[in-house]
Design a protein around this motif. Structure first.
Motif, PDB file in Angstrom:
ATOM      1  N   ARG A 144      -0.464   8.945  -5.710  1.00 17.33           N
ATOM      2  CA  ARG A 144      -0.678   7.748  -6.550  1.00 17.33           C
ATOM      3  C   ARG A 144      -2.035   7.823  -7.273  1.00 17.33           C
ATOM      4  O   ARG A 144      -2.147   7.484  -8.437  1.00 17.33           O
ATOM      5  CB  ARG A 144      -0.634   6.464  -5.698  1.00 17.33           C
TER       6      ARG A 144
ATOM      7  N   MET B 229      -0.527   8.217  -0.942  1.00 15.26           N
ATOM      8  CA  MET B 229      -1.800   7.741  -1.515  1.00 15.26           C
ATOM      9  C   MET B 229      -2.394   8.756  -2.499  1.00 15.26           C
ATOM     10  O   MET B 229      -2.791   8.401  -3.608  1.00 15.26           O
ATOM     11  CB  MET B 229      -2.794   7.455  -0.387  1.00 15.26           C
ATOM     12  N   ARG B 230      -2.454  10.015  -2.085  1.00 16.10           N
ATOM     13  CA  ARG B 230      -3.110  11.008  -2.968  1.00 16.10           C
ATOM     14  C   ARG B 230      -2.314  11.207  -4.258  1.00 16.10           C
ATOM     15  O   ARG B 230      -2.897  11.340  -5.327  1.00 16.10           O
ATOM     16  CB  ARG B 230      -3.292  12.323  -2.223  1.00 16.10           C
TER      17      ARG B 230
ATOM     18  N   TYR C  26       0.245   4.064   1.531  1.00 13.67           N
ATOM     19  CA  TYR C  26       0.013   4.901   2.711  1.00 13.67           C
ATOM     20  C   TYR C  26       0.662   4.266   3.938  1.00 13.67           C
ATOM     21  O   TYR C  26       1.098   3.114   3.890  1.00 13.67           O
ATOM     22  CB  TYR C  26      -1.490   5.141   2.938  1.00 13.67           C
TER      23      TYR C  26
ATOM     24  N   VAL D 251       0.844  -1.199   0.000  1.00 13.82           N
ATOM     25  CA  VAL D 251       0.000   0.000   0.000  1.00 13.82           C
ATOM     26  C   VAL D 251       0.883   1.255   0.000  1.00 13.82           C
ATOM     27  O   VAL D 251       1.978   1.236   0.557  1.00 13.82           O
ATOM     28  CB  VAL D 251      -0.967   0.030   1.213  1.00 13.82           C
TER      29      VAL D 251
ATOM     30  N   MET E  39      -5.876   6.075   5.512  1.00 15.50           N
ATOM     31  CA  MET E  39      -5.703   5.477   4.184  1.00 15.50           C
ATOM     32  C   MET E  39      -5.278   6.542   3.167  1.00 15.50           C
ATOM     33  O   MET E  39      -4.725   6.234   2.114  1.00 15.50           O
ATOM     34  CB  MET E  39      -7.016   4.814   3.751  1.00 15.50           C
TER      35      MET E  39
END
Ligand SMILES: NC(=O)c1ccc[n+]([C@@H]2O[C@H](COP(=O)([O-])OP(=O)(O)OC[C@H]3O[C@@H](n4cnc5c(N)ncnc54)[C@H](O)[C@@H]3O)[C@@H](O)[C@H]2O)c1
Length: 270
Positions: free
Chosen positions: A212, A209-210, A47, A45, A204
């Protein structure tokens, strides 16, 4: 008196984010909490992973509500571990009434950069992990004479989430599992419903994450806004998801089963 007075709730992914919000909210409504979280590295992941400190903080927050928390580090891919925790909970609290299968992972990737490992890990945790959770706990709800099971899917389990074929497939599987378990467990007065959040302000969204998500959206920008909220508010707070889960856990929803409740600011119809 709380709506869940003296009930016992079993929650996966309880260390932080939505799982913690469910634990604290249900404790405030009068429930004791049994929970499990990997509280360590999650496969692939982008994050930050949850920690054992996060798990300890959830325990402290439940206790601050005046209830007991029996929380353990463990993996939803381990059916025997989930069964052992359920058996301990029954010894300690006398039974189980509520189950929230919340643990999950999310790995953004376009279809052509997705790997077999991403697909497998997502299915193992988001689908088999949810099945394991129900299989480990439902026999105790049967012994109790009823209960409420809430499976955490996503707007990706009703509409879809672009640039995440594996995640969309896993969350649709949870939607199907909800109906299928609800049908058979209805005989035992056990209700099974799913909850489908859109974007949620949880960890999350930490780490990269953002970035990606933004990178994957560049591959086909017209899909990027398809999960937009109709409201000015673009994402839910974890507590806003916990409000709905607590309602589904309580007798206020006692004739609701096999239902799929979406909390996404209307995005599924946008
Ligand atoms: N955040 C969002 O925007 C969003 C939107 C829709 C649905 N969801 C779903 O909501 C649920 C909760 O997510 P969140 O937003 O709180 O994210 P989160 O990453 O903050 O919390 C998930 C928790 O699950 C735990 N976990 C992961 N794999 C595990 C495993 N194999 N065994 C045990 N525990 C494991 C993690 O350690 C973490 O504490 C997930 O199922 C997620 O797919 C999230």
């Amino acid at each position: 008196m709380g709506r869940l007075e003296n009930k016992v709730a079993y929650i996966t992914g309880v260390a932080r984010g939505q799982g913690r919000a469910h634990a604290v909210r249900m404790a405030r409504e009068g429930a004791d909490i049994v929970g499990i979280d990997i509280a360590g590295d999650m496969p692939g992941v982008p994050y930050d992973s949850a920690t054992t400190d996060d798990l300890a903080e959830t325990k402290a927050l439940v206790e601050a509500e005046g209830r007991t928390a029996h929380l353990r580090q463990g993996d939803v891919r381990d059916l025997d571990g989930l069964k052992a925790l359920a058996a301990q909970a029954v010894d300690q609290f006398g039974g189980l009434d509520i189950v929230v299968a919340n643990a999950g992972i999310c790995i953004p990737a376009t279809w052509d950069e997705s790997t077999p490992k991403m697909f497998q890990d997502t299915m193992d945790i988001n689908v088999t992990g949810v099945w394991n959770t129900v299989m480990a706990t439902a026999p105790h709800l049967v012994s109790r004479g009823g209960g409420s099971i809430v499976l955490i899917s996503s707007s990706a389990g009703k509409k879809m989430q672009p640039f995440m074929v594996h995640y969309t497939a896993s969350k649709h599987a949870v939607t199907g599992m909800t109906r299928a378990f609800a049908a058979e467990l209805g005989k035992h007065s056990i209700r099974v419903n799913s909850v489908h959040p859109g974007a949620v302000m949880s960890p999350m969204g930490s780490g990269s994450m953002r970035e990606r998500i933004a990178q994957t959206a560049e591959s086909y920008p017209r899909l990027a806004p398809m999960n937009s909220s109709m409201l000015q508010q673009w994402a839910a707070e974890c507590d806003e998801i916990a409000n709905v889960v607590a309602f589904l856990a309580s007798d206020e929803s006692k004739f609701m089963t096999a239902e799929h409740v979406t909390i996404d600011g209307g995005a599924q119809y946008f």
